[in-house]
Scaffold this motif. Structure first.
Motif, short mmCIF file in Angstrom:
data_model
loop_
_atom_site.label_atom_id
_atom_site.label_comp_id
_atom_site.label_asym_id
_atom_site.label_seq_id
_atom_site.Cartn_x
_atom_site.Cartn_y
_atom_site.Cartn_z
N SER A 1 31.01 39.05 35.82
CA SER A 1 30.15 37.68 35.51
C SER A 1 30.38 36.51 36.53
O SER A 1 29.22 35.97 36.82
CB SER A 1 30.43 36.98 33.83
N ALA A 2 31.36 36.67 37.16
CA ALA A 2 31.51 35.26 37.85
C ALA A 2 30.99 35.63 39.49
O ALA A 2 30.90 34.64 40.16
CB ALA A 2 33.10 35.10 37.86
N ALA A 3 30.92 36.91 39.84
CA ALA A 3 30.37 37.12 41.20
C ALA A 3 29.59 38.43 41.10
O ALA A 3 29.80 39.20 40.12
CB ALA A 3 31.44 37.06 42.02
N SER A 4 28.53 38.34 41.92
CA SER A 4 28.03 39.71 41.95
C SER A 4 28.80 40.68 42.45
O SER A 4 29.64 40.58 43.08
CB SER A 4 26.47 39.59 43.15
N ILE B 1 37.37 41.49 47.50
CA ILE B 1 38.52 42.59 47.38
C ILE B 1 39.04 43.10 48.67
O ILE B 1 40.23 42.92 48.99
CB ILE B 1 38.44 43.49 46.36
N MET B 2 38.08 43.48 49.52
CA MET B 2 38.42 44.08 50.67
C MET B 2 38.94 43.00 51.82
O MET B 2 39.67 43.57 52.43
CB MET B 2 36.85 44.56 51.36
N SER B 3 38.48 41.72 51.92
CA SER B 3 38.91 40.91 52.46
C SER B 3 40.17 40.23 51.93
O SER B 3 40.42 39.14 52.55
CB SER B 3 37.91 39.79 52.87
N GLU B 4 40.41 40.64 50.77
CA GLU B 4 41.56 39.67 50.13
C GLU B 4 41.53 38.47 49.84
O GLU B 4 42.31 37.55 50.23
CB GLU B 4 42.88 39.97 50.88
N ASP B 5 40.19 37.94 49.64
CA ASP B 5 39.75 36.50 49.11
C ASP B 5 39.93 36.59 47.49
O ASP B 5 38.96 37.04 46.80
CB ASP B 5 38.38 36.22 49.74
N ALA B 6 40.79 36.00 46.99
CA ALA B 6 40.99 35.85 45.55
C ALA B 6 39.93 34.77 44.72
O ALA B 6 39.75 34.78 43.89
CB ALA B 6 42.27 35.59 45.25
N SER B 7 39.25 34.22 45.79
CA SER B 7 38.38 32.96 45.02
C SER B 7 37.55 33.30 43.95
O SER B 7 37.16 32.79 42.95
CB SER B 7 37.82 32.00 46.24
N SER C 1 36.75 33.36 33.84
CA SER C 1 37.49 32.93 33.08
C SER C 1 38.74 33.80 32.63
O SER C 1 38.54 35.04 32.24
CB SER C 1 36.62 32.60 31.67
N GLY C 2 39.74 33.05 32.30
CA GLY C 2 41.00 34.01 31.76
C GLY C 2 41.73 34.47 33.19
O GLY C 2 42.76 35.53 32.76
N VAL C 3 41.54 34.49 34.37
CA VAL C 3 42.11 34.86 35.60
C VAL C 3 43.04 34.04 36.42
O VAL C 3 42.40 32.90 36.91
CB VAL C 3 41.02 35.63 36.26
N ALA D 1 44.48 37.97 39.70
CA ALA D 1 43.79 38.13 40.85
C ALA D 1 44.27 38.87 41.90
O ALA D 1 43.75 39.79 42.72
CB ALA D 1 43.32 36.61 41.29
N ALA D 2 45.59 38.40 42.16
CA ALA D 2 46.49 39.16 43.29
C ALA D 2 46.41 40.65 43.00
O ALA D 2 46.59 41.51 43.69
CB ALA D 2 47.81 38.67 43.45
N LYS D 3 46.83 41.20 41.61
CA LYS D 3 46.75 42.50 41.17
C LYS D 3 45.46 43.34 41.23
O LYS D 3 45.61 44.41 41.90
CB LYS D 3 47.08 42.38 39.65
N VAL D 4 44.34 42.29 41.19
CA VAL D 4 43.09 43.14 41.18
C VAL D 4 43.01 43.55 42.66
O VAL D 4 42.37 44.73 42.94
CB VAL D 4 41.92 42.25 40.92
N ILE D 5 43.06 42.60 43.55
CA ILE D 5 43.16 42.85 45.01
C ILE D 5 44.05 44.18 45.67
O ILE D 5 43.63 45.01 46.04
CB ILE D 5 43.23 41.59 45.84
N ILE D 6 45.43 43.85 45.12
CA ILE D 6 46.30 44.86 45.45
C ILE D 6 45.97 46.33 44.94
O ILE D 6 46.28 47.25 45.93
CB ILE D 6 47.65 44.57 44.99
N GLU D 7 45.41 46.49 43.82
CA GLU D 7 45.27 47.71 43.16
C GLU D 7 43.91 48.45 43.31
O GLU D 7 43.48 49.69 43.54
CB GLU D 7 45.47 47.67 41.62
N LEU D 8 42.87 47.44 43.88
CA LEU D 8 41.57 48.03 43.87
C LEU D 8 41.22 48.25 45.35
O LEU D 8 40.26 48.80 45.64
CB LEU D 8 40.21 47.05 43.39
#
Length: 200
Positions: free
Chosen positions: A91-94, A102-108, A114-116, A121-128
């Motif tokens: 919901s936070a981003a398209s 994720i591809m550019s490792e930009d966590a913003s 909400s709740g992240v 956020a780092a785990k999402v990038i590392i795993e995905l």
């Protein structure tokens, strides 16, 4: 297991919709983008569904595209990301913004959900990121090669592994680990090879 709903909107809230299918109303949680695309009550809607089953609950999560569903199912496999947080991230981003982040490792964009927190956020990038890299590598393989006959699928998988940065020997090891007797598709074979290489 419910995987798809095609029916009529009965009512909707900020993050859910009730879909009437043959006289039965299904309450489905949806991300912001899906909610905004819904027709008013009485309109027809088609949703791709993830059914989440727990001991005390059966919950449905709906998406307008298979790509959104795939991303949601990848997100909830990340440690610390449950269905609610996964929905918040979508919901936070398209979808495209999220993939690029994720591809550019930009966590913003992920942190805006909400709740992240920073660790999640780092785990999402590392795993995905590796999974999205694998999909991107497959997309550069000529479609004709993946559909052709004997030998084409192994060559396509080898090309994808090389594009992911594996050495020629590692790519060969990955190909040899695949159960070719099962006649896997290019994507299935690549997933099997990546799993084997990941264990080394």
């Amino acid at each position: 297991m419910i995987a798809h709903l095609d029916g009529v909107v009965r009512r909707a809230g900020p993050d859910f919709v009730v879909v009437d299918v043959g006289g039965v109303g299904y309450m489905v949680s949806v991300p912001t983008q899906t909610r905004q695309s819904l027709p008013p009550p009485g309109g027809e809607v088609e949703l791709h569904i993830h059914t989440h089953v727990r001991e005390d609950q059966l919950a449905l999560y709906g998406f307008t595209t298979v790509d959104e569903l795939d991303m949601f199912e990848m997100l909830i496999q990340v440690d610390g990301v449950g269905p609610k947080v996964g929905l918040n991230i979508l919901s936070a981003a398209s979808l495209e913004v999220l993939k690029r982040a994720i591809m550019s490792e930009d966590a913003s964009p992920i942190r805006r959900a909400s709740g992240v927190g920073p660790r999640t956020a780092a785990k999402v990038i590392i795993e995905l990121k590796p999974r999205l890299d694998a999909v991107a590598a497959l997309e550069v393989v000529p479609r004709a090669a993946s559909l052709a006959g004997d030998g084409a699928v192994p060559k396509a998988v080898e090309s994808a592994l090389r594009n992911l940065g594996y050495s020629p020997q590692e790519a060969r090891d990955g190909i040899e680990s695949v159960d070719w007797k099962a006649s896997p598709s290019t994507q299935e074979a690549l997933a099997s090879a990546l799993k084997s290489l990941g264990r080394k």
